[in-house]
Design a protein around this motif. Structure first.
Motif, PDB file in Angstrom:
ATOM      1  N   SER A  11       0.816  -1.209   0.000  1.00  0.00           N
ATOM      2  CA  SER A  11       0.000   0.000   0.000  1.00  0.00           C
ATOM      3  C   SER A  11       0.850   1.259   0.000  1.00  0.00           C
ATOM      4  CB  SER A  11      -0.930   0.014   1.215  1.00  0.00           C
ATOM      5  OG  SER A  11      -0.170   0.056   2.412  1.00  0.00           O
ATOM      6  N   LEU A  13      -0.736   4.689   1.216  1.00  0.00           N
ATOM      7  CA  LEU A  13      -1.890   5.483   1.632  1.00  0.00           C
ATOM      8  C   LEU A  13      -1.428   6.710   2.404  1.00  0.00           C
ATOM      9  CD1 LEU A  13      -4.223   2.615   2.886  1.00  0.00           C
ATOM     10  CD2 LEU A  13      -4.378   3.878   0.753  1.00  0.00           C
ATOM     11  N   TYR A  15      -2.686  10.691   3.867  1.00  0.00           N
ATOM     12  CA  TYR A  15      -3.840  11.519   4.207  1.00  0.00           C
ATOM     13  C   TYR A  15      -3.401  12.921   4.602  1.00  0.00           C
ATOM     14  CZ  TYR A  15      -6.021   6.928   4.653  1.00  0.00           C
ATOM     15  OH  TYR A  15      -6.473   5.653   4.406  1.00  0.00           O
ATOM     16  N   THR A  66       1.035   9.054   6.588  1.00  0.00           N
ATOM     17  CA  THR A  66       0.873   7.795   5.862  1.00  0.00           C
ATOM     18  C   THR A  66       0.443   6.746   6.885  1.00  0.00           C
ATOM     19  OG1 THR A  66       3.237   7.275   6.113  1.00  0.00           O
ATOM     20  CG2 THR A  66       2.546   8.332   4.058  1.00  0.00           C
ATOM     21  N   SER A 113      -7.587  12.174   0.955  1.00  0.00           N
ATOM     22  CA  SER A 113      -6.551  11.214   0.582  1.00  0.00           C
ATOM     23  C   SER A 113      -5.524  11.887  -0.317  1.00  0.00           C
ATOM     24  CB  SER A 113      -7.161   9.995  -0.112  1.00  0.00           C
ATOM     25  OG  SER A 113      -7.846  10.399  -1.269  1.00  0.00           O
ATOM     26  N   GLY A 115      -2.549  10.879  -3.084  1.00  0.00           N
ATOM     27  CA  GLY A 115      -2.095   9.749  -3.870  1.00  0.00           C
ATOM     28  C   GLY A 115      -0.920  10.073  -4.763  1.00  0.00           C
ATOM     29  N   GLU A 119      -6.616  11.033  -9.859  1.00  0.00           N
ATOM     30  CA  GLU A 119      -7.911  10.390 -10.039  1.00  0.00           C
ATOM     31  C   GLU A 119      -8.137  10.069 -11.516  1.00  0.00           C
ATOM     32  OE1 GLU A 119     -12.669  11.438  -9.780  1.00  0.00           O
ATOM     33  OE2 GLU A 119     -11.235  12.749  -8.780  1.00  0.00           O
TER      34      GLU A 119
END
Length: 133
Positions: A11, A13, A15, A66, A113, A115, A119
């Protein structure tokens, strides 16, 4: 942000959190600001989160965190806010009287989020699956 490998997952991830003080009290300055950054770092490490960046203003804080996939954003916020509030009040007892009810943080928070890919790139990739078969 790097990809983290665990036993059954990989992962990346991240934020963006914003925590606001109760009733927007302006309490972060000087030693209080430095202590808040230290406390948030310690809490993050203890919880297995990565605290990538902290930005502190007088009445709110921005965090880039993270977290592993088994830590939902609401849990990350709850842990960071709860433990930081307890430690800050222990270090600076005057904070109890400065904010209503002794609460450091407003009960609400902002999270978005973060990334490594956009998107639009994800939408194009998912839409293209199975197109050539």
């Amino acid at each position: 942000m790097e990809i983290v490998s665990r036993r059954h997952s990989r992962s990346a991830l991240g934020y963006h959190f914003v925590f606001v003080t109760k009733r927007r009290r302006r309490v972060f300055f000087g030693k209080v600001e430095a202590a808040l950054k230290r406390v948030l770092s310690e809490v993050s490490v203890g919880a297995g989160y990565g605290l990538e960046l902290v930005g502190v203003d007088r009445d709110h804080v921005h965090l880039f965190v993270t977290a592993p996939p088994d830590a939902p954003p609401s849990e990350v916020a709850r842990r960071l806010k709860g433990e930081s509030a307890r430690r800050m009040r222990a270090t600076f007892p005057w904070l109890k009287g400065r904010v209503p009810g002794g609460s450091l943080w407003s009960p609400s928070f902002f999270v978005a989020s973060v990334g490594a890919i956009s998107e639009g790139a994800v939408r194009r990739y998912v839409a293209a699956q199975g197109a050539s078969a």
